[in-house]
Design a protein around this motif. Sequence first.
Motif, PDB file in Angstrom:
ATOM      1  N   UNK A  49       4.718   5.599  -5.121  1.00 21.96           N
ATOM      2  CA  UNK A  49       4.954   5.548  -6.558  1.00 21.96           C
ATOM      3  C   UNK A  49       4.028   6.532  -7.277  1.00 21.96           C
ATOM      4  N   UNK A  50       2.764   6.543  -6.911  1.00 23.55           N
ATOM      5  CA  UNK A  50       1.793   7.451  -7.530  1.00 23.55           C
ATOM      6  C   UNK A  50       2.150   8.901  -7.215  1.00 23.55           C
ATOM      7  N   UNK A  51       2.467   9.194  -5.951  1.00 23.73           N
ATOM      8  CA  UNK A  51       2.846  10.554  -5.570  1.00 23.73           C
ATOM      9  C   UNK A  51       4.077  11.021  -6.335  1.00 23.73           C
ATOM     10  N   UNK A  52       5.070  10.146  -6.441  1.00 23.04           N
ATOM     11  CA  UNK A  52       6.297  10.497  -7.157  1.00 23.04           C
ATOM     12  C   UNK A  52       6.022  10.735  -8.633  1.00 23.04           C
ATOM     13  N   UNK A  53       5.221   9.870  -9.239  1.00 21.90           N
ATOM     14  CA  UNK A  53       4.881  10.038 -10.661  1.00 21.90           C
ATOM     15  C   UNK A  53       4.147  11.354 -10.891  1.00 21.90           C
ATOM     16  N   UNK A  54       3.216  11.673 -10.000  1.00 23.44           N
ATOM     17  CA  UNK A  54       2.471  12.927 -10.117  1.00 23.44           C
ATOM     18  C   UNK A  54       3.395  14.123  -9.950  1.00 23.44           C
ATOM     19  N   UNK A  55       4.317  14.048  -8.988  1.00 21.78           N
ATOM     20  CA  UNK A  55       5.278  15.121  -8.770  1.00 21.78           C
ATOM     21  C   UNK A  55       6.124  15.353 -10.028  1.00 21.78           C
ATOM     22  N   UNK A 101       0.841  -1.203   0.000  1.00 21.03           N
ATOM     23  CA  UNK A 101       0.000   0.000   0.000  1.00 21.03           C
ATOM     24  C   UNK A 101       0.874   1.250   0.000  1.00 21.03           C
ATOM     25  N   UNK A 102       1.857   1.290   0.916  1.00 24.92           N
ATOM     26  CA  UNK A 102       2.743   2.455   0.987  1.00 24.92           C
ATOM     27  C   UNK A 102       3.562   2.628  -0.290  1.00 24.92           C
ATOM     28  N   UNK A 103       4.046   1.526  -0.828  1.00 20.11           N
ATOM     29  CA  UNK A 103       4.851   1.586  -2.048  1.00 20.11           C
ATOM     30  C   UNK A 103       4.042   2.150  -3.210  1.00 20.11           C
ATOM     31  N   UNK A 104       2.825   1.652  -3.386  1.00 15.44           N
ATOM     32  CA  UNK A 104       1.967   2.135  -4.475  1.00 15.44           C
ATOM     33  C   UNK A 104       1.659   3.620  -4.285  1.00 15.44           C
ATOM     34  N   UNK A 105       1.340   4.019  -3.063  1.00 12.75           N
ATOM     35  CA  UNK A 105       1.035   5.432  -2.813  1.00 12.75           C
ATOM     36  C   UNK A 105       2.242   6.318  -3.091  1.00 12.75           C
TER      37      UNK A 105
END
Length: 106
Positions: free
Chosen positions: A79-85, A73-77
């Motif tokens: 990953x998504x935050x980093x991609x959005x950034x 869960x933390x990894x996916x979150x």
Amino acid sequence: CKPIRKTMFQCCKYQNMDGQGATADPQLQHFIEIESQKQRFQQLVHQMTEVCWEKCMDKPGPKLDSRTEMCFVNCVERFIDTSQFILNRLEQTQRSRGSLSETMSE
């Protein structure tokens, strides 16, 4: 009208008699854009799965323990935050370059 470039959907761009490029059918272009977006999304999911699997999965078993589940869960979150950034930063860079080139051309 002769083809300039072929894709898997036949010819998407044609050349007019005067040598100017003419775009293909707007519906075809829209379809290609949607399929490209689907492909990019699938690549992102694959990359995310690979990264998080390597990070979180010690020993595959019949069930995920709570620690492994939270790691996923933390990894996916993250990953998504980093991609959005990264996407936001790229958009800012493009905007600043666009305004810089407009300023220089004046």
